[in-house]
Design an enzyme around this catalytic site. Structure first.
Site, mmCIF file in Angstrom:
data_model
loop_
_atom_site.group_PDB
_atom_site.id
_atom_site.type_symbol
_atom_site.label_atom_id
_atom_site.label_comp_id
_atom_site.label_asym_id
_atom_site.label_seq_id
_atom_site.Cartn_x
_atom_site.Cartn_y
_atom_site.Cartn_z
ATOM 1 N NE ARG A 124 25.632 18.182 17.712
ATOM 2 C CZ ARG A 124 26.913 17.853 17.893
ATOM 3 N NH1 ARG A 124 27.772 17.859 16.893
ATOM 4 N NH2 ARG A 124 27.353 17.519 19.088
ATOM 5 N N GLY A 125 26.972 21.368 19.334
ATOM 6 C CA GLY A 125 28.044 21.048 20.276
ATOM 7 C C GLY A 125 28.394 22.334 21.006
ATOM 8 C CG ASP A 174 25.793 20.491 26.028
ATOM 9 O OD1 ASP A 174 25.831 21.174 25.007
ATOM 10 O OD2 ASP A 174 25.891 19.248 26.002
ATOM 11 C CG ASN A 186 27.114 15.933 27.983
ATOM 12 O OD1 ASN A 186 27.478 16.896 27.321
ATOM 13 N ND2 ASN A 186 27.394 14.700 27.616
ATOM 14 C CE LYS A 187 22.495 16.011 22.713
ATOM 15 N NZ LYS A 187 21.439 17.028 22.543
HETATM 16 C C1 RUB Z 1 25.792 18.232 22.128
HETATM 17 C C2 RUB Z 1 26.107 17.494 23.332
HETATM 18 C C3 RUB Z 1 27.483 17.142 23.520
HETATM 19 C C4 RUB Z 1 28.004 18.316 24.260
HETATM 20 C C5 RUB Z 1 29.271 18.093 24.908
HETATM 21 O O1 RUB Z 1 24.470 18.560 22.089
HETATM 22 O O2 RUB Z 1 25.311 17.257 24.198
HETATM 23 O O3 RUB Z 1 27.615 15.990 24.277
HETATM 24 O O4 RUB Z 1 27.957 19.466 23.471
HETATM 25 O O5 RUB Z 1 30.324 18.174 24.059
HETATM 26 P P1 RUB Z 1 23.829 19.066 20.748
HETATM 27 P P2 RUB Z 1 31.234 19.454 24.128
HETATM 28 O O6 RUB Z 1 24.177 18.069 19.700
HETATM 29 O O7 RUB Z 1 22.362 19.096 21.076
HETATM 30 O O8 RUB Z 1 24.403 20.418 20.500
HETATM 31 O O9 RUB Z 1 31.551 19.688 25.561
HETATM 32 O O10 RUB Z 1 32.408 19.051 23.349
HETATM 33 O O11 RUB Z 1 30.467 20.538 23.508
#
Ligand code: RUB
Length: 351
Positions: free
Chosen positions: A60-61, A244, A254-255
């Protein structure tokens, strides 16, 4: 040794904390659901397995699932012996797994377009090269945005971060928010990080705190509702989160919980930054609120570690992301520098 093997070897020697990599025609992926207590590496031989892993949050991420999209298509390339249709259909399957983080669909679309334009006779080699280029580029972006981001971090800062925007959410150096934080730390700045647990999935408690410990960065875990008060007390003086998706006007998706921290930061006059890559900017999206946010199962809210924490009848809601208006954002940290308002004009230069 082919180029992908060479790169993998090089990244291993660099000690990157990679969320996913390929070895012996198989993908290897850290099951992030098991962290921090267990580092379980899952072997993936079929695209279906990877798609399920993305859907079920084993990986994830936003950065990491974009990279997973590349690896998934490379897996299809290897498994099919270079069949273009199989590679494109793998891309379509992977793209459908998670809708909000734009890196997955953008990266996969980029590869689908490339595949379509490739001549049949050199398809295997050309597609493999393109996939490797993107993987290298993503890691390079991560390191560069870390350097630019570090310029907004001062010695003595106490930084709030939300969710997990770190190495395992990216290419393995530090992802986005943690690349900024890690670079500042490696440059010798004396910093402290407050990381939010991030209900309901606890990415902050389980993964961000784990990575900060690995990197040796001083940190304190807090629950999501504590940020405002700690800002009022003067214990937090900066916010850095990942992203995101960024709309073309600079609104941040974002989250869920990010918006709440931004409101508290604004009220307390605290700078709020998001770290991202230019690939996370969605120029098709005019404003953040135009987006259909992913809603996940209420089970994830009513249960903790598989244990029901409410009555049987309690209903729950889980929008997985929220939208922070651009006027609350002090700067958008990218691999080409820190972008500041007016966002419509400044971001359009990255098209
Ligand atoms: C992950 C999430 C992170 C973002 C941002 O969501 O919201 O804050 O991905 O981080 P999930 P990045 O856990 O639902 O995938 O920009 O590093 O991806």
């Amino acid at each position: 040794m082919d180029r992908l093997q060479e790169l993998t070897q090089q990244w291993k020697e660099e000690n990157l904390l990679m969320p996913i990599w390929m070895e012996d025609k198989r993908l290897h992926m850290i099951d992030q659901r098991k962290l921090p207590h267990k580092t379980e590496i899952v072997e993936i031989t079929q695209v279906d397995q990877l798609a399920k892993g993305i859907k079920d949050m084993a990986i994830r991420g936003s950065g990491a699932i974009g990279i997973a999209g590349v690896y998934g298509m490379l897996l299809a390339l290897k498994n099919s012996g270079g069949n273009k249709e199989a590679v494109i259909s793998a891309g379509e399957e992977l793209k459908a797994t998670r809708p909000t983080a734009v890196n997955l669909s953008k990266t996969v679309n980029r590869l689908i377009e490339y595949a379509k334009s490739c001549p049949e006779d050199s398809f295997y080699e050309a597609f493999m090269e393109k996939g490797c280029d993107i993987l290298e580029e993503q890691l390079e972006f991560e390191k560069r945005l870390g350097k630019y981001g570090s310029e907004v971090i001062d010695d003595g800062d106490s930084i709030l971060t939300h969710c997990h925007s770190g190495a395992l959410a990216g290419s393995g150096f530090g992802g986005r928010a943690l690349s900024v934080i890690r670079t500042a730390f490696l440059e010798g700045k004396n910093i402290h990080v407050f990381c939010c647990e991030t209900r309901p999935y606890l990415q902050g408690a389980r993964i961000t705190a784990y990575e900060l410990e690995k990197f040796g960065i001083p940190h304190t875990l807090i629950t999501d509702g504590m940020s405002g008060y700690l800002m009022r007390l003067g214990k937090i003086n900066k916010v850095v989160v990942g992203s995101d998706r960024v709309a073309s006007n600079g609104d941040l998706i974002n989250k869920v919980g990010t918006y709440m921290h931004a409101l508290a930061a604004k009220e307390n006059g605290i700078p709020f930054y998001t770290a991202t890559s230019s690939h996370t900017i969605d120029f098709m999206l005019k404003e953040g609120m135009d987006i259909d946010v992913e809603y996940r199962s209420e089970y994830e809210v009513t249960h903790l570690n598989g244990q029901l924490i409410t009555t049987e009848n309690t209903r729950a809601l889980y929008p997985a992301f929220d939208v922070t208006p651009n006027e609350m954002i002090s700067g958008i940290i990218t691999e080409v520098g820190v972008i500041r308002a007016p966002y419509v004009t400044e971001l359009s230069k990255l098209k």
